[in-house]
Design an enzyme around this catalytic site. Structure first.
Site, short mmCIF file in Angstrom:
data_model
loop_
_atom_site.label_atom_id
_atom_site.label_comp_id
_atom_site.label_asym_id
_atom_site.label_seq_id
_atom_site.Cartn_x
_atom_site.Cartn_y
_atom_site.Cartn_z
N SER A 120 11.52 -32.63 7.81
CA SER A 120 12.13 -32.38 9.12
C SER A 120 12.67 -33.64 9.80
CB SER A 120 11.10 -31.68 10.00
OG SER A 120 11.70 -31.28 11.18
N HIS A 121 12.09 -34.00 10.94
CA HIS A 121 12.62 -35.13 11.72
C HIS A 121 12.04 -36.46 11.24
CE1 HIS A 121 8.76 -34.11 13.35
NE2 HIS A 121 8.70 -35.29 13.93
N ASP A 284 18.20 -32.19 13.91
CA ASP A 284 17.31 -33.07 13.13
C ASP A 284 17.58 -32.92 11.63
OD1 ASP A 284 16.19 -30.54 12.80
OD2 ASP A 284 14.15 -31.29 12.72
N ASP A 286 16.30 -31.27 9.12
CA ASP A 286 16.37 -29.94 8.48
C ASP A 286 17.06 -28.90 9.35
OD1 ASP A 286 14.19 -29.91 10.25
OD2 ASP A 286 13.15 -28.36 9.11
N ASP A 288 16.56 -27.64 12.43
CA ASP A 288 15.94 -26.65 13.32
C ASP A 288 15.78 -27.14 14.76
OD1 ASP A 288 13.94 -28.40 12.63
OD2 ASP A 288 12.53 -26.88 11.91
N ARG A 289 16.03 -28.43 15.01
CA ARG A 289 15.90 -28.93 16.39
C ARG A 289 17.27 -29.13 17.03
NH1 ARG A 289 10.92 -33.11 16.91
NH2 ARG A 289 9.48 -32.00 15.53
N LYS A 383 12.92 -22.17 14.33
CA LYS A 383 13.78 -22.64 15.40
C LYS A 383 15.13 -23.01 14.80
CE LYS A 383 11.49 -27.22 15.46
NZ LYS A 383 10.29 -27.09 14.61
C1 VG1 Z 1 5.94 -31.52 15.98
C2 VG1 Z 1 6.32 -30.86 17.29
C3 VG1 Z 1 6.22 -29.35 17.19
C4 VG1 Z 1 7.08 -28.87 16.02
C5 VG1 Z 1 6.67 -29.59 14.75
C6 VG1 Z 1 7.57 -29.25 13.58
O1 VG1 Z 1 4.59 -31.24 15.69
O2 VG1 Z 1 5.50 -31.32 18.34
O3 VG1 Z 1 6.63 -28.79 18.40
O4 VG1 Z 1 6.93 -27.48 15.83
O5 VG1 Z 1 6.76 -31.01 14.94
O6 VG1 Z 1 8.90 -29.50 13.89
P1 VG1 Z 1 3.40 -32.32 15.97
O7 VG1 Z 1 2.16 -31.67 15.43
O8 VG1 Z 1 3.79 -33.59 15.33
O9 VG1 Z 1 3.37 -32.47 17.47
V1 VG1 Z 1 9.94 -29.93 12.64
O10 VG1 Z 1 11.47 -29.82 13.29
O11 VG1 Z 1 9.33 -31.54 12.41
O12 VG1 Z 1 9.54 -28.98 11.38
CO CO Z 2 12.88 -29.92 11.92
#
Ligand code: VG1
Ligand code: CO
Length: 550
Positions: A120-121, A284, A286, A288-289, A383
């Site tokens: 992801s990010h 981001d 992948d 989804d953000r 998302k």
């Molecule tokens: C973070 C965010 C959460 C999101 C998750 C996955 O998790 O706070 O809101 O759903 O990333 O997003 P954490 O446990 O680090 O707070 V993604 O776009 O990284 O799959």
């Molecule tokens: Co993501």
């Protein structure tokens, strides 16, 4: 290599189990080098496949965000799913699929699930992070009961099974047959674009762009580039030159694909100047953000969700209204006010998109969002970054008002929820756990006490009872609500790959018309100081400042 039509040649490999394959908020994330250890990826995949017990002849969707190690991992994934009896794989061309597009494909093709190769990010490249999300037949990420079972299975593994297959060429769309395995390579954008065209008024949006409303979009060299080129430029007429970093790169070109005002400071600066576009946005790694900005007007994720709900009836896909909404617990309560106004329920769930999926499946909510720049709806079970950008374009096109006016009018009507997240990167993970334990142990004594700026109304450790399947999720974050409505939330991140990240979420409600235009820094400074003091961050972790403020 020639493979018999009915028999898949499979090799069994013995190895010792790994002890750290527990999935976090969204899949398993580790340094690339951890995943590159011999057998590491394979044992995790075997643990997932053993847990799922897919029926023979199943269909799975495979794709990823194009990050480093995706190519190798995809070939392994194909061979291991084939060994597990999967007979139809739907794979994004070149292994690319955004997370929401994969969620959509799983549902459209009635697949039994899908593997998404992404962290992801998190940063990519050989020294960066790699990850795997597993999504179920409903298109949503595996729920806690499954991820717990995968962890248990991973601990007991003594080996894995892998099919003997040639390297599969993923570069051309079309179907290939390898013995009993059918590999279908699909255009990653086409089905997703059709879904978007059903939800939004593309004609009106294209007219809005044609009328001179400029859109700048940054894909950070993640997965959304190809989607943005086809949908924003080719279909809606946005200028190609305004789409930034749209070729997916294994290391994201050295960028950190996290759409927030810090990583996207160039967009914040652009929007602050005279050449500000009507809308600027980013997504981001992948896809989804989303981050949304307008002229001199960054939109906080909590406000974005609230404004989307307030305007949903203006958007074709949501014209019938939505049955309810949900937000993750740390997300600002701006949306709660709109839901109350519309007389629809507003659910509060733990952090992580998977907690929304039961509510979406049961038809109890239509929109949902998280403070971490994530918004989505019943159109998928993830998302969706580009969807949010399209929603905003459609909204602005219908309202015919500039974005800052839409936001200001919202605050005038509902009041403003000032919101910030302060992240503290704690090198030693044990110090993070100790800090949370210490704070938790003091929660009982807080209600009623005077903290200087206000008295404490409520202090608890958020416990979620899922209203659909009855499952319980304790310890989902500490929340301290102050007299007057301000709120502090503390939790440890579940997506990092080293040390611990303490996230503190600050929120303050303001409905005095003269106080709606402060900077969040200014409005939340006393709360930030109080939050650090209450948790004794300096004593536990030696940190006097947050590492990141978004
Ligand atoms: C973070 C965010 C959460 C999101 C998750 C996955 O998790 O706070 O809101 O759903 O990333 O997003 P954490 O446990 O680090 O707070 V993604 O776009 O990284 O799959
Ligand atoms: Co993501």
């Amino acid at each position: 290599m020639r493979i018999d039509n009915n028999v898949m040649p499979v090799r069994a490999i013995s190895c010792a189990p790994f002890t750290d394959q527990r999935m976090g908020t969204a899949g398993l994330r580790k340094k690339v080098r951890v995943f590159q250890q011999p057998h590491y990826l394979e044992t995790f995949l075997q643990a997932v496949l053993d847990t799922l017990q897919l029926p023979p002849g199943s269909t799975l969707v495979l794709g990823g965000d194009g990050r480093y190690f995706n190519r190798e991992a995809l070939q392994t994934l194909i061979r291991m799913t084939a060994a597990a009896g999967v007979r139809h794989l739907v794979v994004g061309q070149d292994g690319l699929l955004s997370t929401p597009a994969a969620s959509n494909l799983i549902r459209m093709r009635k697949a039994h699930g899908g593997f998404l190769l992404t962290a992801s990010h998190n940063p990519g490249g050989p020294d960066g992070d790699f990850g795997i999300k597993f999504n179920m037949a409903n298109g949503g990420q595996a729920p806690q009961a499954i991820t717990d079972a995968v962890f248990r299975a991973s601990q007991a593994l003594r080996g894995y099974r892998i099919a003997e297959l040639p390297v599969i060429d993923l570069s051309r769309c079309g179907t290939q047959q390898h013995g009993p395995l059918r590999v279908e390579i699909v255009d990653p954008v086409a089905d997703y674009q059709q879904l978007m065209e059903r939800l939004f008024d593309f004609g009106r949006m294209a007219d809005w762009v044609k009328a001179g409303n400029r859109v700048v979009f940054d894909a950070f060299h993640g997965i959304t580039g190809p989607y943005a080129r086809r949908i924003l430029a080719d279909t809606l007429g946005c200028a190609m030159a305004d789409l930034l970093h749209t070729n997916p790169l294994p290391d994201f070109g050295g960028l950190h694909p996290d759409p927030n005002p810090v990583e996207g400071r160039h967009l914040v600066e652009l929007c602050a100047g005279a050449a500000a576009p009507a809308l600027a946005a980013a997504s981001d790694g992948d896809g989804d953000r989303n981050m949304i900005l307008g002229p001199a007007c960054p939109v906080s994720p909590g406000d974005s969700l609230a404004i989307m709900l307030a305007g949903a009836a203006l958007i074709p896909g949501y014209r019938q209204g939505v049955p309810g909404v949900a937000r993750s617990m740390p997300t600002s309560r701006a949306v709660d006010r709109v839901a109350a106004d519309l007389r629809i329920p507003c659910f509060e769930t733990p952090t992580g998109w998977r907690f929304f999926c039961n509510l979406l499946e049961a038809g109890r909510i239509g929109l949902c969002g998280e403070e971490s720049f994530g918004t989505g709806s019943s159109h998928a079970r993830e998302k969706d970054g580009l969807w949010a950008v399209l929603f905003w374009i459609n909204l602005l096109a219908v309202r015919s008002e500039p974005l800052p006016e839409v936001v200001a009018a919202h605050w005038r009507r509902y009041g403003r929820h000032y919101f910030q997240r302060h992240d503290y990167e704690i090198a030693d993970a044990a110090h993070g756990t100790d800090l949370m334990e210490d704070l938790r142990s003091r929660l009982g004594s807080l209600p009623g006490s005077d903290l200087g700026i206000a008295r404490v109304d409520l202090a608890d450790d958020f416990h979620y009872h899922d209203p659909v399947d009855g499952s319980e999720s304790p310890h989902q974050g500490i929340r301290i609500v102050l007299d007057g409505g301000a709120r502090l939330v503390y939790r440890l991140s579940g997506t990092g790959t080293s040390g611990a990240t303490l996230r503190i979420y600050l929120e303050k409600f303001e409905d005095n018309p003269a106080m709606l235009d402060c900077s969040p820094d200014e409005a939340l400074r006393p709360l930030g100081k109080l939050a650090a003091h209450l948790a004794a961050i300096e004593a536990h972790a030696g940190l006097t400042q947050p590492t990141l403020v978004v």
